[in-house]
Structures are given as C-alpha cells and as structure tokens.
Design an enzyme around this catalytic site. Structure first.
Site, mmCIF file in Angstrom:
data_model
loop_
_atom_site.group_PDB
_atom_site.id
_atom_site.type_symbol
_atom_site.label_atom_id
_atom_site.label_comp_id
_atom_site.label_asym_id
_atom_site.label_seq_id
_atom_site.Cartn_x
_atom_site.Cartn_y
_atom_site.Cartn_z
ATOM 1 N N LYS A 71 1.016 -1.496 -0.028
ATOM 2 C CA LYS A 71 -0.164 -0.407 0.057
ATOM 3 C C LYS A 71 1.007 1.180 -0.079
ATOM 4 O O LYS A 71 2.255 1.424 0.775
ATOM 5 C CB LYS A 71 -1.060 -0.463 0.737
ATOM 6 N N SER A 146 -9.478 1.857 2.273
ATOM 7 C CA SER A 146 -8.825 2.231 1.341
ATOM 8 C C SER A 146 -7.894 0.983 1.284
ATOM 9 O O SER A 146 -7.531 2.046 0.293
ATOM 10 C CB SER A 146 -8.299 3.623 2.938
ATOM 11 N N SER A 170 -10.041 -0.307 7.019
ATOM 12 C CA SER A 170 -9.250 -0.379 5.282
ATOM 13 C C SER A 170 -8.496 -1.655 4.896
ATOM 14 O O SER A 170 -8.481 -1.720 3.919
ATOM 15 C CB SER A 170 -8.257 0.630 5.768
HETATM 16 N N1 GLN Z 1 -13.002 3.876 5.950
HETATM 17 C C1 GLN Z 1 -12.147 4.261 7.069
HETATM 18 C C2 GLN Z 1 -11.905 5.833 7.194
HETATM 19 O O1 GLN Z 1 -12.166 6.208 5.846
HETATM 20 C C3 GLN Z 1 -11.412 3.370 7.245
HETATM 21 C C4 GLN Z 1 -9.940 3.998 6.401
HETATM 22 C C5 GLN Z 1 -8.693 2.790 7.155
HETATM 23 O O2 GLN Z 1 -9.152 2.503 8.166
HETATM 24 N N2 GLN Z 1 -7.230 4.096 7.017
HETATM 25 O O3 GLN Z 1 -11.578 6.382 7.520
#
Ligand code: GLN
Length: 480
Positions: A71, A146, A170
């Site tokens: 990532k 994400s 995410s």
């Molecule tokens: N969907 C969550 C957010 O937008 C999780 C993001 C994450 O875990 N990096 O904050």
C-alpha cells in the site's frame, strides 16, 4: 512447476526451496501479469521494473522470491510514497518502514505499490488522486478501501500477498469485498515506523492474502517489537503458522454478535452465509453463544470524531516546507501554506482536516473528543467482558457485498457507515480477521470477521485455517 496466478505462498515457497522454479521466474511471472492486466483493474500506482526488483531482493529468508505489493502509504526507500495524494506525488521515501525492512530481510521481492484512498481516508479507493481501482469480480463495483489496491491486486492474482493499513476497517472491508483474507493485528503487534500516519491511536498495518495460512506466513515476518515505534508490544518474532493443523481448539466457545446480524440494512444473504459458517464451526466441535455488544452502535460516531481529530494533527506537517508539493506562486509564507494545502489535498482529506480541527477546538473538545474517548474505553471494556464468556467472536465484515462505483457520491453518510462493523475493533485494539465465507447470488464475495482478545492472532489463524479446510470459498477467483 506449473505456476499459476493463484498459487499459494506455501506452494511457491516449497517450489522455490526444491528448486523447481527460481525467484526470478516467479518475479517475472507476476510482473508480466501485472503489466498485462492491471490496466483493467488499476490496483497499482507504480509497478517496479524487474531489474531493480531482483537487485533489491535479499538472499535466504522465509519469503525468498515471493512477491508482494505494498500500500502506497508505507515507505519503501527510494521509491515514491504518494499516499495517493497530489501532496506527495513526487515524494520518495528516505527510509524503509520497519515492516519493509523486515520483509526485505525475509527475501521478499516488492514488485509494486498499491493504490489507496488519499491518505487512507475512505472506503472505496475512489478518493485516490491518481485513479479509481476496480473490483476484480465486477469492474463496475468498488474494491472497498482504503486498501482497495492491495485487495484487488491479491484477488486478481497479481501477487500472492499485499500489505494494507487498517484504521477503521481498511484492510478487512476491501478483503471482504474482493474475497480474500485480511488481518488487522492487535494494536501494537506490528510497527508503524514508516507508515504515513492517519489516526495514530487506531492505525495498524495488516496483511492481505488469499488464504489464512499465507497470511500467517507474512505476519510472522513483520510482527514484533520495534524500538522505533514506542507503541509496539514487547513481543518477540514468532511463527504464526505453528498451530495450523486444520482443527479448532477443544471446547472452543464462539460468540455470535447478535446485534450485528440484526442491524439495520443487513443483506439477508450475508446473514445466511454467516449462519452457515456457524453451523460449520458447530460441526467442528465449537459451541455457539449469543452475545450482544451494544456499544457497537456508538463506535462509528466515536471513530468519526477520533479519526478526524488525529488526522488533522497528523496532516499538519504537509505545509509545503518539508515534504512534497509546494505552491510556488505564493508570495508570503502564510499564502504558501494556504495555497499548498488548498491545492495539494483532495476534498475528502480537506473535509476531514476541517472536521478534525473543529472537534478539537476550544469549547468543543469536551463535547466531541472527550466523549468519543469515553466511548473508545467503553467499547474496549465491552470486548474484554465478552471474552470472559467466549474465546472469540464472529460478526459480518460488511452488511452487503461491494457497492457500485459512484454509488455514495451524493451520500457521504452511507460511505462513513462502511466502518460500522470494523471500527469497533480498532477502538478496542483487538485483532480481527476477515475471511471469505460465501458468494452472493450475483457472484460477489461475502466476508465474516473472526475477532479475538488482544494478541489472539494464533487462535484466529487456527480457527480461520480450519474453516478453510472445510469450505471452498478461498479457492474461488475472479476472471480478469
Ligand atoms: N473507512 C475508514 C475511513 O475512511 C477507514 C479507513 C482506514 O481504515 N484507513 O476512515
């Protein structure tokens, strides 16, 4: 050896050890596949050239010759670390993250960086500055986010493993949407040194693979104390594949979190698949207990506040002075700050910084931030109490399979509710693994979470692996 795109890490390792195939051949295979097919999926931000990948590969570790995708918010020395943001479009990391250093030591070749929502803020990989990643099962749908690029790459057979980061879900939500295994480890198990911080009290780096066994193999290489991250636990390196014998512990007590299955908006197919999985566990000898975790209903709201507050602080460093993008037209220091941040960040990131600064502002922090911290403590206690009654919990990863691209463009609240079933475990700091547990009638993967007490990764892996031995979900792959 007959290498195919979905060969497991375990099999690859065996073939490489037995000299049936060379690491170079494996690297070429995946790089060729990525270069040929990623145009359809958009899982990566940059694909490295073979020469540099081979040159960088170290000799002799457990993951020798087994390629991975990272990532792009995790620093790889001298490679672009963009966080999918214009702000860091041309930034090259000066150091390896601890996880990268450890993976390199393990002999793993890193072949590409994965797309993500900008600064890991999102649930669909649609907020990336560079491109939108598509779900390999149906390119009209999102891969989740994400870590959507990481999940799509593993599901599409572009690499046998990937790293993601999980602040509110995410790793697990995209894993569920793409039909792969995604582990968010216990808070503090894996070093975040070199991970670009989003919300530091919640962030964990997680592993994404096509099987539970493979997941354990990668975690074994990255977990453990790091003096460069003071939040890491005093845990030595260990082999998480040790207990994976296809059985579950005798007398295992599994709690099904009833108020998740009955939650508003649950897709009946997801409920059905989870109930079928519970039957499977009963057949293996587990007993099923009914658990209610009322604080789950407050988690998404608390997560919303805490994550924005921490993001506002963490992203203050991107001001055009030290890292990345700078607005060069500005004539004063203040206008340089303003214009850099105005032009360098996308709208989702700016929205979160504004909300974060608001909830921290004088007069409001008690109402928002302090309350949210109390909810965080309460949810943690609720999990600790639940684990006095049962050994582990099961709950859905998501209420429904992957949604269509653009579906929530006009409904940001729905997007935020993607964190509903996943963020409680970030707040509590406990480990959770999403495992494929079915396919919907329109052929989209469904995932469930196995959740355990702090540092119960071995248990989650053992139970998840045993489940895979009895089911075929993890053997299903999309056609690209
Ligand atoms: N969907 C969550 C957010 O937008 C999780 C993001 C994450 O875990 N990096 O904050």
């Amino acid at each position: 050896m007959n290498l195919n795109a979905f060969t497991s890490i375990k099999e690859l390792k065996h073939a490489i050890d037995k000299k049936q195939i060379t690491p170079q051949e494996v690297i070429s295979f995946y790089l060729d596949r990525l270069n040929a097919l990623d145009g359809k999926i958009g899982s990566t931000i940059s694909i490295f050239d073979k020469q540099s990948v081979v040159k960088e590969m170290q000799e002799g570790g457990v993951l020798q010759g087994i390629p991975g995708v990272i990532k792009n918010n995790i620093c790889i020395k001298e490679r672009p670390t963009t966080c999918a943001s214009k702000m860091l479009e041309n930034y090259r990391a000066t150091n390896d993250a601890t996880v990268i250093e450890r993976l390199k030591k393990a002999g793993a070749p890193l072949i590409a960086t994965a797309n993500l929502d900008e600064f890991a803020m999102g649930s669909s990989t649609e907020t990336s500055y560079f491109k939108k990643t598509k779900n390999p099962w149906d390119v009209s749908r999102v891969p989740g986010g994400s870590s959507g690029g990481s999940a799509a790459a593993v599901a599409a057979g572009f690499a046998p493993w990937a790293l993601g980061s999980d602040t509110g879900g995410s790793v697990r939500q995209p894993a569920a949407y793409c039909g792969i295994v995604g582990l968010k480890p216990t808070y503090g198990l894996v070093s975040r040194y070199g991970l670009v911080a989003y919300a530091s009290s919640l962030d964990q780096i997680g592993v994404m693979t096509r099987s539970v066994y493979d997941n354990a193999m990668v975690l074994s290489e990255i977990a453990g104390h790091d003096e460069r991250d003071s939040t890491t636990l005093p845990i030595e390196k260990k082999d998480y594949t040790q207990g994976l014998d296809g059985t579950i512990p005798k007398g295992l007590k599994i709690g099904i979190v009833d108020n998740t299955l009955s939650a508003q908006g649950m897709d009946p197919e997801v409920v059905e698949r989870i109930q079928a999985a519970l039957k499977e566990f009963e057949k293996m000898g587990a007993t099923i207990h009914h658990i209610t975790l009322p604080m789950i209903d407050y988690s998404a709201a608390a997560y919303f506040i805490l994550s924005r507050a921490e993001a506002a602080s963490n992203l203050a460093r991107f001001d055009g002075v030290r890292y990345g993008f700078r607005d060069k037209e500005a004539t004063t220091l203040t206008s340089m700050y303003d214009d850099t941040r105005h032009d360098g960040f996308g709208s989702e990131v700016k929205k979160r910084i504004m909300v974060g600064n608001y909830v921290l502002s004088a007069g409001h922090s008690g109402e928002f931030y302090e309350n949210a911290k109390q909810v965080k403590r309460a949810i943690r206690n609720e999990f600790i109490d639940a684990f006095k009654q049962v050994d582990m919990l099961i709950m859905p990863s998501q209420a429904a399979p992957a949604f269509k691209m653009g579906a929530y463009d006009l409904d940001p609240l729905k997007m935020d509710l993607q964190d509903y079933f996943t963020c409680p475990m970030n707040l509590a700091g406990v480990p959770s693994m999403s495992v494929p547990c079915g396919m919907s009638s329109d052929n989209m993967p469904i995932g469930m979470q196995l959740v355990g007490p702090h540092q119960s990764e071995e248990l989650l892996y053992r139970v998840g692996h045993a489940y895979e031995q009895k089911t075929l979900w993890h053997t299903m792959h999309p056609e690209i």
